[in-house]
Enzyme design. Sequence first.
Site, PDB file in Angstrom:
ATOM      1  N   TYR A 104       0.844  -1.193   0.000  1.00  0.00           N
ATOM      2  CA  TYR A 104       0.000   0.000   0.000  1.00  0.00           C
ATOM      3  C   TYR A 104       0.878   1.241   0.000  1.00  0.00           C
ATOM      4  CZ  TYR A 104      -3.419  -3.442   1.645  1.00  0.00           C
ATOM      5  OH  TYR A 104      -4.209  -4.544   1.779  1.00  0.00           O
ATOM      6  N   ARG A 107       2.004   2.631   3.597  1.00  0.00           N
ATOM      7  CA  ARG A 107       2.507   1.747   4.642  1.00  0.00           C
ATOM      8  C   ARG A 107       3.433   0.692   4.074  1.00  0.00           C
ATOM      9  NH1 ARG A 107      -3.467  -0.153   4.771  1.00  0.00           N
ATOM     10  NH2 ARG A 107      -3.429   1.611   3.364  1.00  0.00           N
ATOM     11  N   CYS A 116       8.933 -17.435  15.285  1.00  0.00           N
ATOM     12  CA  CYS A 116       7.682 -17.236  16.020  1.00  0.00           C
ATOM     13  C   CYS A 116       7.719 -18.001  17.336  1.00  0.00           C
ATOM     14  CB  CYS A 116       6.498 -17.735  15.196  1.00  0.00           C
ATOM     15  SG  CYS A 116       6.268 -16.902  13.611  1.00  0.00           S
ATOM     16  N   CYS A 123      -0.494 -21.033   8.659  1.00  0.00           N
ATOM     17  CA  CYS A 123       0.206 -19.778   8.399  1.00  0.00           C
ATOM     18  C   CYS A 123       0.422 -19.537   6.913  1.00  0.00           C
ATOM     19  CB  CYS A 123       1.550 -19.797   9.115  1.00  0.00           C
ATOM     20  SG  CYS A 123       2.558 -18.329   8.829  1.00  0.00           S
ATOM     21  N   ARG A 125       2.707 -17.699   5.748  1.00  0.00           N
ATOM     22  CA  ARG A 125       4.155 -17.602   5.496  1.00  0.00           C
ATOM     23  C   ARG A 125       4.865 -18.895   5.904  1.00  0.00           C
ATOM     24  NH1 ARG A 125       4.094 -11.748   7.803  1.00  0.00           N
ATOM     25  NH2 ARG A 125       3.719 -10.525   5.919  1.00  0.00           N
ATOM     26  N   ASP A 284      -5.948 -17.546   4.185  1.00  0.00           N
ATOM     27  CA  ASP A 284      -5.115 -17.426   2.991  1.00  0.00           C
ATOM     28  C   ASP A 284      -4.759 -18.827   2.476  1.00  0.00           C
ATOM     29  OD1 ASP A 284      -4.829 -14.535   2.927  1.00  0.00           O
ATOM     30  OD2 ASP A 284      -3.643 -14.768   4.756  1.00  0.00           O
ATOM     31  N   ASP A 321      -7.610 -11.184   1.888  1.00  0.00           N
ATOM     32  CA  ASP A 321      -6.375 -10.679   1.279  1.00  0.00           C
ATOM     33  C   ASP A 321      -6.315 -11.305  -0.111  1.00  0.00           C
ATOM     34  OD1 ASP A 321      -3.967  -9.359   1.048  1.00  0.00           O
ATOM     35  OD2 ASP A 321      -3.334  -9.911   3.064  1.00  0.00           O
ATOM     36  N   LYS A 328      -6.208  -6.148   0.872  1.00  0.00           N
ATOM     37  CA  LYS A 328      -7.357  -6.642   1.621  1.00  0.00           C
ATOM     38  C   LYS A 328      -8.633  -5.915   1.202  1.00  0.00           C
ATOM     39  CE  LYS A 328      -4.721  -7.611   5.833  1.00  0.00           C
ATOM     40  NZ  LYS A 328      -3.457  -6.947   5.407  1.00  0.00           N
TER      41      LYS A 328
END
Length: 359
Positions: A104, A107, A116, A123, A125, A284, A321, A328
């Site tokens: 975007y 941002r 993590c 996930c 990712r 996702d 997304d 999004k």
Amino acid sequence: MSPSGSPIIGIRANSAQARTLRSPEELLGAGLVEREQLPAITHVAERYATAIPSAFMELIETPDDPIGLQVIPSPDELQTAPHELADPIGDDALSPVPGIVHRYADRALLKPLLICPLYCRFCFRREHVGPDGGLLDEEALTVAFRWLRENTAIREVILTGGDPLMLSPRRLEHIMRELASIPHVTTLRIHSRVPLAAPEKISDALLDAMDTDKAVWLVVHANHAREFSPAGREALKKIQRRGIPVLGQSVLLRGVNDSEDALEGLFRAMVESRMKPYYLHQLDPAPGTARFHVPIAEGRQLLAGLRGRVTGLAWPTYVLDIPGGYGKVPLGPDYLEPSLSAVSDPNGQKHTIRTPDSL
């Protein structure tokens, strides 16, 4: 309960000494998988990381409960459906320099590490995260900071990963100070599961590291009300006492929160913890996640069922997304009729809108 039906007493009895479970053998020892499952789980572990910290492990009552499903590996993860993508939201294609994602205009994401406290089995990712992955060294961070300084349209930097609250306080403080020194950056946002998944990590030193003169927001990922343990709620209070506002984001997941009661419980737990529900994400399509998929039509129906049932404070935006990195978009539910002349109330009854244009 263990897969064989006996209580998982070892987890709770030894919680004070417990450490993060990472290997199939450790999962077996904790009663989270059966011995006959070990070869298949080992095969999964060769591709995707596993981590279940002690605080989160204590919340698991059975391996297939809403907590266990999120973190215990399954052989189904090696089945890739035709619609699933290795990079479902286009992070790689939108990364101008290592560690930065720019989707975007105002941002950018900064991913200082890909580690993590726990590894979600859904996930987006999951092809990248893991205990050995993606820590940006000083040179890479310098390049990322330079890119952010040169792109003056950037107003907000979102620290994500991985989980930025897994950084040492010293490293996090360095990153926060560098970002806060960029004149055109007005807002810093941190995305994390740490406060609820590993609340013991929320130390005074870590909180000191988050303190800057710029606006700092924390977005905490939680998917079920049972994640809000007493220790987790206390960690959130420690953060809020520092004047950091907390938002909540969740993923709509089959078997975890795919009912009105489960979503109501989750959103009420957030509000009771002074956390505003922010996003409810449509899953996702990462490889091996199809078992968690809830159709969008069903998600819209679940949200519609909560309208009028919970306070507006507990109402998130249900978002998709768009695969490929297109951003999004809200999914509804919708109450305005296509004619723009009538709306449906939470009970489904239609009402005519009287506006100056319609009179």
